[in-house]
Design a protein around this motif. Structure first.
Motif, PDB file in Angstrom:
ATOM      1  N   THR A  73      -5.571  -0.971  -6.685  1.00  0.00           N
ATOM      2  CA  THR A  73      -5.509  -2.220  -5.951  1.00  0.00           C
ATOM      3  C   THR A  73      -5.635  -1.944  -4.363  1.00  0.00           C
ATOM      4  O   THR A  73      -4.857  -1.256  -3.789  1.00  0.00           O
ATOM      5  CB  THR A  73      -4.216  -2.926  -6.236  1.00  0.00           C
ATOM      6  OG1 THR A  73      -4.143  -3.220  -7.927  1.00  0.00           O
ATOM      7  CG2 THR A  73      -4.144  -4.389  -5.723  1.00  0.00           C
ATOM      8  N   ASP A  74      -6.600  -2.772  -3.831  1.00  0.00           N
ATOM      9  CA  ASP A  74      -6.726  -3.022  -2.309  1.00  0.00           C
ATOM     10  C   ASP A  74      -6.160  -4.349  -1.925  1.00  0.00           C
ATOM     11  O   ASP A  74      -6.992  -5.220  -2.622  1.00  0.00           O
ATOM     12  CB  ASP A  74      -7.895  -2.558  -1.898  1.00  0.00           C
ATOM     13  CG  ASP A  74      -8.396  -0.799  -1.687  1.00  0.00           C
ATOM     14  OD1 ASP A  74      -7.256  -0.176  -2.351  1.00  0.00           O
ATOM     15  OD2 ASP A  74      -9.143  -0.471  -1.527  1.00  0.00           O
ATOM     16  N   TRP A 131      -9.023  -9.072  -1.999  1.00  0.00           N
ATOM     17  CA  TRP A 131      -8.186  -8.382  -3.100  1.00  0.00           C
ATOM     18  C   TRP A 131      -9.351  -7.525  -3.910  1.00  0.00           C
ATOM     19  O   TRP A 131     -10.476  -8.085  -4.147  1.00  0.00           O
ATOM     20  CB  TRP A 131      -7.475  -9.098  -4.001  1.00  0.00           C
ATOM     21  CG  TRP A 131      -7.289  -8.560  -5.364  1.00  0.00           C
ATOM     22  CD1 TRP A 131      -6.420  -7.676  -5.493  1.00  0.00           C
ATOM     23  CD2 TRP A 131      -7.807  -8.981  -6.552  1.00  0.00           C
ATOM     24  NE1 TRP A 131      -6.351  -7.204  -6.931  1.00  0.00           N
ATOM     25  CE2 TRP A 131      -7.040  -7.829  -7.429  1.00  0.00           C
ATOM     26  CE3 TRP A 131      -8.857  -9.467  -7.022  1.00  0.00           C
ATOM     27  CZ2 TRP A 131      -7.355  -7.880  -8.835  1.00  0.00           C
ATOM     28  CZ3 TRP A 131      -9.120  -9.588  -8.388  1.00  0.00           C
ATOM     29  CH2 TRP A 131      -8.320  -8.732  -9.270  1.00  0.00           C
ATOM     30  N   LYS A 132      -9.263  -6.180  -4.051  1.00  0.00           N
ATOM     31  CA  LYS A 132     -10.297  -5.454  -4.470  1.00  0.00           C
ATOM     32  C   LYS A 132      -9.549  -4.550  -5.612  1.00  0.00           C
ATOM     33  O   LYS A 132      -8.597  -4.114  -5.442  1.00  0.00           O
ATOM     34  CB  LYS A 132     -11.100  -4.511  -3.689  1.00  0.00           C
ATOM     35  CG  LYS A 132     -12.100  -3.782  -4.376  1.00  0.00           C
ATOM     36  CD  LYS A 132     -12.782  -2.804  -3.154  1.00  0.00           C
ATOM     37  CE  LYS A 132     -13.808  -1.932  -3.922  1.00  0.00           C
ATOM     38  NZ  LYS A 132     -14.672  -1.242  -2.926  1.00  0.00           N
ATOM     39  N   GLU A 133     -10.064  -4.696  -6.859  1.00  0.00           N
ATOM     40  CA  GLU A 133      -9.643  -3.857  -8.120  1.00  0.00           C
ATOM     41  C   GLU A 133     -10.587  -2.863  -8.763  1.00  0.00           C
ATOM     42  O   GLU A 133     -11.633  -3.596  -8.844  1.00  0.00           O
ATOM     43  CB  GLU A 133      -8.971  -5.144  -9.078  1.00  0.00           C
ATOM     44  CG  GLU A 133      -8.228  -4.362 -10.206  1.00  0.00           C
ATOM     45  CD  GLU A 133      -6.743  -3.826  -9.791  1.00  0.00           C
ATOM     46  OE1 GLU A 133      -6.316  -2.909 -10.451  1.00  0.00           O
ATOM     47  OE2 GLU A 133      -6.239  -4.297  -8.701  1.00  0.00           O
ATOM     48  N   SER A 141     -15.668  -2.589 -10.974  1.00  0.00           N
ATOM     49  CA  SER A 141     -14.674  -2.863 -10.009  1.00  0.00           C
ATOM     50  C   SER A 141     -15.200  -4.507  -9.636  1.00  0.00           C
ATOM     51  O   SER A 141     -16.172  -4.854  -9.836  1.00  0.00           O
ATOM     52  CB  SER A 141     -14.940  -2.271  -8.828  1.00  0.00           C
ATOM     53  OG  SER A 141     -16.229  -2.335  -7.966  1.00  0.00           O
ATOM     54  N   THR A 142     -14.092  -5.184  -9.261  1.00  0.00           N
ATOM     55  CA  THR A 142     -14.242  -6.707  -8.596  1.00  0.00           C
ATOM     56  C   THR A 142     -13.469  -6.752  -7.458  1.00  0.00           C
ATOM     57  O   THR A 142     -12.650  -6.205  -6.938  1.00  0.00           O
ATOM     58  CB  THR A 142     -13.601  -7.410 -10.157  1.00  0.00           C
ATOM     59  OG1 THR A 142     -13.946  -8.806  -9.638  1.00  0.00           O
ATOM     60  CG2 THR A 142     -11.980  -7.243 -10.184  1.00  0.00           C
ATOM     61  N   TYR A 143     -13.832  -7.911  -6.992  1.00  0.00           N
ATOM     62  CA  TYR A 143     -13.182  -8.332  -5.419  1.00  0.00           C
ATOM     63  C   TYR A 143     -13.193  -9.896  -5.353  1.00  0.00           C
ATOM     64  O   TYR A 143     -13.936 -10.517  -6.078  1.00  0.00           O
ATOM     65  CB  TYR A 143     -13.846  -7.798  -4.370  1.00  0.00           C
ATOM     66  CG  TYR A 143     -15.286  -8.200  -4.270  1.00  0.00           C
ATOM     67  CD1 TYR A 143     -15.409  -9.327  -3.345  1.00  0.00           C
ATOM     68  CD2 TYR A 143     -16.544  -7.692  -4.733  1.00  0.00           C
ATOM     69  CE1 TYR A 143     -16.608  -9.886  -3.258  1.00  0.00           C
ATOM     70  CE2 TYR A 143     -17.690  -8.315  -4.470  1.00  0.00           C
ATOM     71  CZ  TYR A 143     -17.752  -9.273  -3.520  1.00  0.00           C
ATOM     72  OH  TYR A 143     -18.808  -9.881  -3.502  1.00  0.00           O
ATOM     73  N   VAL A 144     -12.137 -10.405  -4.778  1.00  0.00           N
ATOM     74  CA  VAL A 144     -12.180 -11.817  -4.266  1.00  0.00           C
ATOM     75  C   VAL A 144     -11.674 -11.853  -2.772  1.00  0.00           C
ATOM     76  O   VAL A 144     -10.653 -11.055  -2.392  1.00  0.00           O
ATOM     77  CB  VAL A 144     -11.024 -12.259  -5.408  1.00  0.00           C
ATOM     78  CG1 VAL A 144     -10.906 -13.887  -4.616  1.00  0.00           C
ATOM     79  CG2 VAL A 144     -11.351 -12.290  -6.723  1.00  0.00           C
ATOM     80  N   THR A 186     -16.571 -13.769  -4.547  1.00  0.00           N
ATOM     81  CA  THR A 186     -16.204 -12.865  -5.734  1.00  0.00           C
ATOM     82  C   THR A 186     -17.249 -12.407  -6.149  1.00  0.00           C
ATOM     83  O   THR A 186     -18.591 -12.844  -5.814  1.00  0.00           O
ATOM     84  CB  THR A 186     -15.505 -13.911  -6.691  1.00  0.00           C
ATOM     85  OG1 THR A 186     -14.963 -12.777  -7.925  1.00  0.00           O
ATOM     86  CG2 THR A 186     -16.539 -14.850  -7.386  1.00  0.00           C
ATOM     87  N   GLY A 187     -17.035 -11.245  -6.827  1.00  0.00           N
ATOM     88  CA  GLY A 187     -18.086 -10.523  -6.874  1.00  0.00           C
ATOM     89  C   GLY A 187     -17.690  -9.205  -7.953  1.00  0.00           C
ATOM     90  O   GLY A 187     -16.510  -8.922  -8.029  1.00  0.00           O
ATOM     91  N   VAL A 188     -18.606  -8.529  -8.674  1.00  0.00           N
ATOM     92  CA  VAL A 188     -18.252  -7.332  -9.785  1.00  0.00           C
ATOM     93  C   VAL A 188     -19.237  -6.555  -9.379  1.00  0.00           C
ATOM     94  O   VAL A 188     -20.290  -6.771  -9.142  1.00  0.00           O
ATOM     95  CB  VAL A 188     -18.357  -7.835 -11.033  1.00  0.00           C
ATOM     96  CG1 VAL A 188     -17.103  -8.856 -11.458  1.00  0.00           C
ATOM     97  CG2 VAL A 188     -19.608  -8.425 -11.493  1.00  0.00           C
TER      98      VAL A 188
END
Length: 433
Positions: free
Chosen positions: A92-93, A142-144, A151-154, A188-190
């Protein structure tokens, strides 16, 4: 016409990094930029009344016009502060931050010389107005990492804009606007890792943007709203690398260039209701061997008004739906082929094609900026063994002396174009100290 550009002074006053532990740290900074300059014009037979001056009586003659030199000034200050707290643990970032920026801009014009000065004094101001803009934002990123492949981010941003202006602009145009706006901009994206050198991604974003000062001078612009969907693929394998990106951009109240210009040549924009930009972008690079390399790029797009309406010369509202957006070519391509017969010498040929563009929103074939195709040649030699490692370059622009225009505008229904230079060249010598 003479343009004077005094140096822009920029100061990063304070930059503070703080590390709390191996997982988190805080950064903060202050900034300040000072800018001041003018655009100088010699005007022939300009009306004295335009500058609020009475006519001059000489003997039995009344002179209502004069030759003059004037300066149009911009005097501004831009300053603010930013801060960000970053935390990372495992997969997690997290970044939390924000900033505040203030712009103060004075716009004014003064008279430097007049053949017949009437009641004016040296450097009298004939217009003056001031713009203030407060721009603040807070955000969370937020990046996971979801396993080895996904991986995904918001990104979430809340932005506040307070923009105002008052005074008088050139031609006694009143400057009186005061707008307070609040925007929420999520994204958001993946991303999927197919292999170590191949990735695919999908993203969706909503963005808003306010008008600029010129937009407010010629109306009350609505803020733009954009819904952007992007889907792409990247490959970085060996000597061949390429990427492709498809985008679907749907606007509400997009601020679009109309083809009109103001009194100093600035381009005027208007809201156009619903509009869209849909396209495909491609970039590629292939290294044949140590001597030959080829880079390519291309963009194909459909740029349209969806429900735009115009007021024709008879003051009748006409539907301009599904017309091309101005200054938006549907095809742009480029390439660079390089040949290096030895490590210190490189020959490069750069080519680019820009498709036709419309200068207005009416789909009028008389308002078309024609397509053009250009080629530039560069020869570069590096003397690595000499002191200072000098690099000598020769650039020949528009190698085949193409006659073309890269921009234009429409005034009173007539198109005007900005012709560009034919073949020209430049040599450059750079030395490392």
């Amino acid at each position: 016409h003479v343009v004077n550009r005094p140096p822009i002074e920029r100061f990063n006053l304070v930059h503070i990094p703080l590390e709390f532990n191996t997982n988190s740290h805080l950064t903060a900074a202050l900034h300040y930029t000072r800018g001041k300059g003018y655009y100088e014009q010699y005007k022939q037979n300009d009306a004295l009344s335009y500058y609020g001056l009475p006519a001059v009586v000489l003997g039995g003659d009344t002179l209502a016009e004069t030759d003059l030199i004037r300066r149009l000034w911009l005097d501004n200050h831009f300053y603010g502060a930013i801060a960000q707290y970053s935390w990372k643990k495992g997969t997690t970032d997290l970044d939390i931050g924000g900033g505040f920026h203030r712009y103060e801009g004075d716009h004014y014009g003064d008279l430097q010389w007049m053949r017949f000065a009437s009641s004016s004094e040296l450097r009298d101001r004939f217009y003056s107005n001031r713009s203030l803009k407060n721009d603040g934002n807070i955000y969370l990123k937020w990046k996971e990492q979801l396993g080895e492949k996904w991986s995904t981010y918001v990104d979430l941003q809340l932005r506040s804009v307070d923009y105002s202006g008052k005074g008088i602009d050139e031609g006694d145009l009143p400057v009186a606007f005061d707008d307070q706006l609040l925007f929420f901009n999520p994204k958001t994206g993946v991303q999927y890792t197919i292999a170590s050198d191949k990735t695919a991604y999908l993203s969706y974003a909503i963005a808003h943007r306010e008008g600029n000062r010129v937009d407010y001078l010629y109306g009350t612009p609505k803020p733009e709203q954009l819904h952007d969907i992007e889907l792409g693929f990247k490959n970085t394998e060996g000597d061949l690398s390429y990427s492709a990106n498809a985008y679907f951009m749907f606007y509400r109240d997009q601020l679009v260039l109309t083809g009109e210009i103001d009194n100093v040549g600035g381009f005027i924009r208007r809201n156009v209701g619903k509009s869209q930009r849909i396209g495909l972008e491609f970039e590629g690079n292939y290294r044949f061997n140590e001597r030959w390399n080829l880079a390519l790029n291309a963009a194909l797009s459909l740029n349209q008004n969806v429900d735009f309406r115009i007021l024709d010369n008879s003051q009748v509202i006409k539907d301009a739906a599904n017309t091309p957006l101005p200054y938006s070519p549907s095809i742009v391509t480029g390439s660079v082929i390089s040949y290096s017969p030895m490590e210190s010498l490189v020959f490069s040929m750069a080519s680019r094609f820009v498709g036709k563009q419309y200068l207005s929103n009416e789909n009028n074939e008389e308002h078309v900026l024609p397509s053009y195709f250009l080629n530039d040649l560069r020869i570069q030699y590096r003397a690595e063994k000499l002191p200072g490692k000098p690099v000598l370059s020769l650039d020949i622009f528009n190698l085949f002396d193409e006659l073309y225009a890269s921009n234009g505008y429409v005034y009173a229904g007539t198109p005007y174009f900005y012709p560009q230079a034919g073949m020209h060249w430049m040599t450059t010598l750079s030395i490392s100290l």
